[in-house]
Design a protein around this motif. Structure first.
Motif, mmCIF file in Angstrom:
data_model
loop_
_atom_site.group_PDB
_atom_site.id
_atom_site.type_symbol
_atom_site.label_atom_id
_atom_site.label_comp_id
_atom_site.label_asym_id
_atom_site.label_seq_id
_atom_site.Cartn_x
_atom_site.Cartn_y
_atom_site.Cartn_z
ATOM 1 N N HIS A 89 27.971 -48.279 16.560
ATOM 2 C CA HIS A 89 27.819 -47.604 17.847
ATOM 3 C C HIS A 89 28.148 -46.119 17.725
ATOM 4 O O HIS A 89 27.434 -45.259 18.273
ATOM 5 N N LYS A 91 27.933 -44.303 15.061
ATOM 6 C CA LYS A 91 26.873 -43.670 14.288
ATOM 7 C C LYS A 91 25.664 -43.364 15.167
ATOM 8 O O LYS A 91 25.094 -42.263 15.099
ATOM 9 N N GLN A 92 25.274 -44.316 16.000
ATOM 10 C CA GLN A 92 24.133 -44.101 16.892
ATOM 11 C C GLN A 92 24.429 -42.996 17.905
ATOM 12 O O GLN A 92 23.563 -42.167 18.213
ATOM 13 N N GLU A 93 25.654 -42.979 18.427
ATOM 14 C CA GLU A 93 26.028 -41.949 19.394
ATOM 15 C C GLU A 93 26.011 -40.564 18.745
ATOM 16 O O GLU A 93 25.574 -39.578 19.365
ATOM 17 N N THR A 94 26.456 -40.487 17.500
ATOM 18 C CA THR A 94 26.435 -39.208 16.784
ATOM 19 C C THR A 94 25.015 -38.716 16.573
ATOM 20 O O THR A 94 24.710 -37.530 16.770
ATOM 21 N N GLU A 95 24.123 -39.617 16.189
ATOM 22 C CA GLU A 95 22.727 -39.242 15.998
ATOM 23 C C GLU A 95 22.091 -38.778 17.298
ATOM 24 O O GLU A 95 21.320 -37.804 17.316
ATOM 25 N N ARG A 96 22.427 -39.459 18.398
ATOM 26 C CA ARG A 96 21.868 -39.066 19.700
ATOM 27 C C ARG A 96 22.338 -37.667 20.098
ATOM 28 O O ARG A 96 21.554 -36.843 20.577
ATOM 29 N N LEU A 97 23.619 -37.386 19.894
ATOM 30 C CA LEU A 97 24.158 -36.074 20.237
ATOM 31 C C LEU A 97 23.567 -34.972 19.360
ATOM 32 O O LEU A 97 23.304 -33.859 19.834
ATOM 33 N N LYS A 99 20.557 -34.936 18.034
ATOM 34 C CA LYS A 99 19.196 -34.684 18.520
ATOM 35 C C LYS A 99 19.225 -33.868 19.808
ATOM 36 O O LYS A 99 18.406 -32.961 20.007
ATOM 37 N N LYS A 100 20.172 -34.173 20.681
ATOM 38 C CA LYS A 100 20.291 -33.430 21.932
ATOM 39 C C LYS A 100 20.641 -31.974 21.669
ATOM 40 O O LYS A 100 20.115 -31.060 22.316
#
Length: 212
Positions: A89, A91-97, A99-100
């Motif tokens: 979770h 890792k996914q949150e880091t990738e989303r941030l 990209k943002k």
């Protein structure tokens, strides 16, 4: 001479095996009791004899201790899975941030007039509208700041006039007249001319003067 360790193995003689079981069982139950008393530990001991007879000891409640053991076992088994899920979770949150952040940086460059080569006409129109809204907001805020400064100066002027009146009254001086505002100066009528020529009748004679 060093003696080697004795290898444990099943007692073949049934009578000897039963005697040993009774002695060791009682010793184990005694040690369990001593451990619970001396160390204030929660101890539960379950023993089944070769014939299936049950012997048990519990420092509190056997059922409560067993249930506690089951909860601990379940949580211990679920812990690795929970940690893995939490890591995934994060890792996914880091990738989303990330990209943002990239999108925000690209949008910022476009608003500064950079990196417009890949923009379509629709994108450019959208950027233009956004800039117009930004300019409108800046102008509106600038107008508010002007008004706030004017109101502050008016309040300061009132305070100075009041202080002037107080000092004049204190020292017996005539207070200074308040300065005319801009509107008052613009609406003030022009002063009528007080020249004597406007009040005296004059005659214009052309030619020689005739006496009566």
């Amino acid at each position: 001479m060093v003696r080697g360790k004795t290898q444990l193995r099943r007692i073949e003689n049934a009578t000897s095996r039963q005697v040993t079981f009774s002695k060791r069982r009682n010793g184990l139950l005694k040690k369990a009791f001593e451990l619970s008393v001396l160390c204030d530990a929660e101890v539960a001991l379950i023993i089944f004899s070769p014939r299936g007879k049950l012997y048990e000891f519990a420092s509190s409640s056997m059922q409560d201790t067993i249930e506690r053991y089951r909860r601990h076992t379940r949580s211990a088994q679920a812990a690795p899975e929970s940690e893995e899920q939490n890591t995934q979770h994060l890792k996914q949150e880091t990738e989303r941030l990330m990209k943002k952040i990239e999108l925000l940086e690209a949008s910022k460059r476009k608003l500064l007039g950079e990196g417009l080569g890949s923009c379509s006409l629709e994108d450019l129109q959208q950027i233009e509208k956004q800039l117009e809204r930004s300019v409108s907001n800046v102008r509106a805020r600038k107008t508010e700041v002007y008004k706030e400064q004017i109101e502050h100066l008016k309040e300061k002027e009132k305070a100075l006039i009041a202080e002037n009146a107080r000092l004049s009254e204190k020292y017996g001086m005539e207070p200074q007249p308040e300065p005319a505002t801009k509107d008052q100066r613009e609406n003030q009528p022009y002063a009528e001319s007080s020249s004597p020529s406007s009040e005296v009748e004059t005659e214009l004679f052309i030619g020689l003067h005739r006496s009566n």
